[in-house]
Design a protein around this motif. Structure first.
Motif, mmCIF file in Angstrom:
data_model
loop_
_atom_site.group_PDB
_atom_site.id
_atom_site.type_symbol
_atom_site.label_atom_id
_atom_site.label_comp_id
_atom_site.label_asym_id
_atom_site.label_seq_id
_atom_site.Cartn_x
_atom_site.Cartn_y
_atom_site.Cartn_z
ATOM 1 N N LEU A 70 0.811 -1.212 0.000
ATOM 2 C CA LEU A 70 0.000 0.000 0.000
ATOM 3 C C LEU A 70 0.848 1.267 0.000
ATOM 4 N N ALA A 71 1.953 1.254 0.742
ATOM 5 C CA ALA A 71 2.812 2.434 0.789
ATOM 6 C C ALA A 71 3.369 2.736 -0.596
ATOM 7 N N TYR A 72 3.765 1.706 -1.313
ATOM 8 C CA TYR A 72 4.292 1.899 -2.667
ATOM 9 C C TYR A 72 3.192 2.344 -3.625
ATOM 10 N N ARG A 73 1.988 1.830 -3.418
ATOM 11 C CA ARG A 73 0.857 2.213 -4.281
ATOM 12 C C ARG A 73 0.653 3.737 -4.264
ATOM 13 N N LYS A 74 0.860 4.342 -3.114
ATOM 14 C CA LYS A 74 0.703 5.795 -3.009
ATOM 15 C C LYS A 74 1.768 6.537 -3.809
ATOM 16 N N GLN A 75 2.874 5.857 -4.115
ATOM 17 C CA GLN A 75 3.948 6.469 -4.893
ATOM 18 C C GLN A 75 3.635 6.487 -6.393
ATOM 19 N N TRP A 76 3.002 5.404 -6.877
ATOM 20 C CA TRP A 76 2.884 5.275 -8.334
ATOM 21 C C TRP A 76 1.468 5.451 -8.881
ATOM 22 N N ASP A 77 0.455 5.397 -8.022
ATOM 23 C CA ASP A 77 -0.930 5.531 -8.478
ATOM 24 C C ASP A 77 -1.421 6.949 -8.193
ATOM 25 N N LYS A 201 5.175 -0.544 -14.925
ATOM 26 C CA LYS A 201 6.239 0.417 -14.592
ATOM 27 C C LYS A 201 6.609 0.307 -13.120
ATOM 28 N N ALA A 202 5.576 0.161 -12.274
ATOM 29 C CA ALA A 202 5.820 0.053 -10.838
ATOM 30 C C ALA A 202 6.635 -1.194 -10.518
ATOM 31 N N CYS A 203 6.374 -2.288 -11.212
ATOM 32 C CA CYS A 203 7.134 -3.520 -10.995
ATOM 33 C C CYS A 203 8.609 -3.316 -11.331
ATOM 34 N N ARG A 204 8.865 -2.611 -12.418
ATOM 35 C CA ARG A 204 10.249 -2.382 -12.841
ATOM 36 C C ARG A 204 11.012 -1.532 -11.824
ATOM 37 N N LYS A 205 10.308 -0.656 -11.119
ATOM 38 C CA LYS A 205 10.960 0.280 -10.193
ATOM 39 C C LYS A 205 10.909 -0.178 -8.737
ATOM 40 N N TYR A 206 10.305 -1.328 -8.490
ATOM 41 C CA TYR A 206 10.063 -1.747 -7.107
ATOM 42 C C TYR A 206 11.356 -2.038 -6.348
ATOM 43 N N SER A 207 12.305 -2.642 -7.011
ATOM 44 C CA SER A 207 13.567 -2.961 -6.354
ATOM 45 C C SER A 207 14.260 -1.693 -5.859
#
Length: 213
Positions: A70-77, A201-207
């Motif tokens: 969820l924290a990452y979702r706020k970054q990319w959505d 795109k989010a998957c590519r940047k997740y690391s």
């Protein structure tokens, strides 16, 4: 609180990844390697949707991790106004406020979700995430924001045998209020592919995101 989902709910989503149940459904649009089907709901006048296809360059376990974060979702959505998880009677409940274009009111959701990583023989693995609205959770409604009380989503993914993934998604919500037909159609026809693109795109940047935490 009773469990939100049973074993049969997860198995049903997994089966549709292999043999989608599409009797009575119409093909709505096809784009980006996925087909979107819809089924008219006579009670609400709205449509339920199923998304089927393959997404390139996105490993299923990585996609499941991104989907749950969820924290990452706020970054990319860019449509997320507010998103957090809280505990209600021993079960994780999520609050999610979604931005709507002016002059419409934002919508918010209170829902439960669960992820299971299923081993189904011969080394095959399927990742399943289920979500549904939780109207009993004590989360006060906000002035000027419309609460979505009828929402469900299921996601099943596995490897496509290469660097991508095979996906099945079933989705329905009743946003309430007076939503123009053109916006509902746009959300399904354009919004879903846009979301899938953003997910890739989010998957590519997740690391990189995880390393910076």
């Amino acid at each position: 609180m009773a469990l939100a989902f049973g074993d049969g709910d997860f198995e049903r989503a997994r089966r549709e990844l292999d043999e989608p149940e599409l009797e009575g459904w119409e093909l709505f649009t096809e784009t980006m390697g996925v087909k979107i089907y819809r089924l008219h709901d006579g009670e609400t006048g709205l449509y339920e949707y199923k998304v089927l296809g393959v997404l390139d360059s996105c490993a299923p376990e990585l996609c499941a991790d991104v989907y749950m974060d969820l924290a990452y979702r706020k970054q990319w959505d860019g449509y997320v106004k507010e998103l957090y998880e809280q505990d209600f009677e021993g079960q994780k409940t999520i609050y999610w406020e979604v931005k709507y274009p002016f002059p419409m009111s934002n919508r918010d959701y209170v829902y439960v979700r669960e992820r299971r990583d299923l081993s189904v023989g011969d080394g095959r693995k399927v990742w399943v995430v289920l979500a549904r609205s939780s109207p009993d959770a004590p989360c006060a409604e906000k002035s000027g924001v419309i609460r979505v009380k009828d929402y469900k989503q299921s996601l099943a993914i596995e490897t496509d045998g290469g660097s991508g993934l095979k996906v099945f998604m079933n989705y329905f919500d009743n946003p309430g209020g007076m939503i123009p037909t053109w916006l509902v159609n746009w959300a399904a026809k354009s919004g879903v592919p846009a979301f899938l693109t953003d997910m890739q795109k989010a998957c590519r940047k997740y690391s990189d995101y995880c390393q910076k935490k």
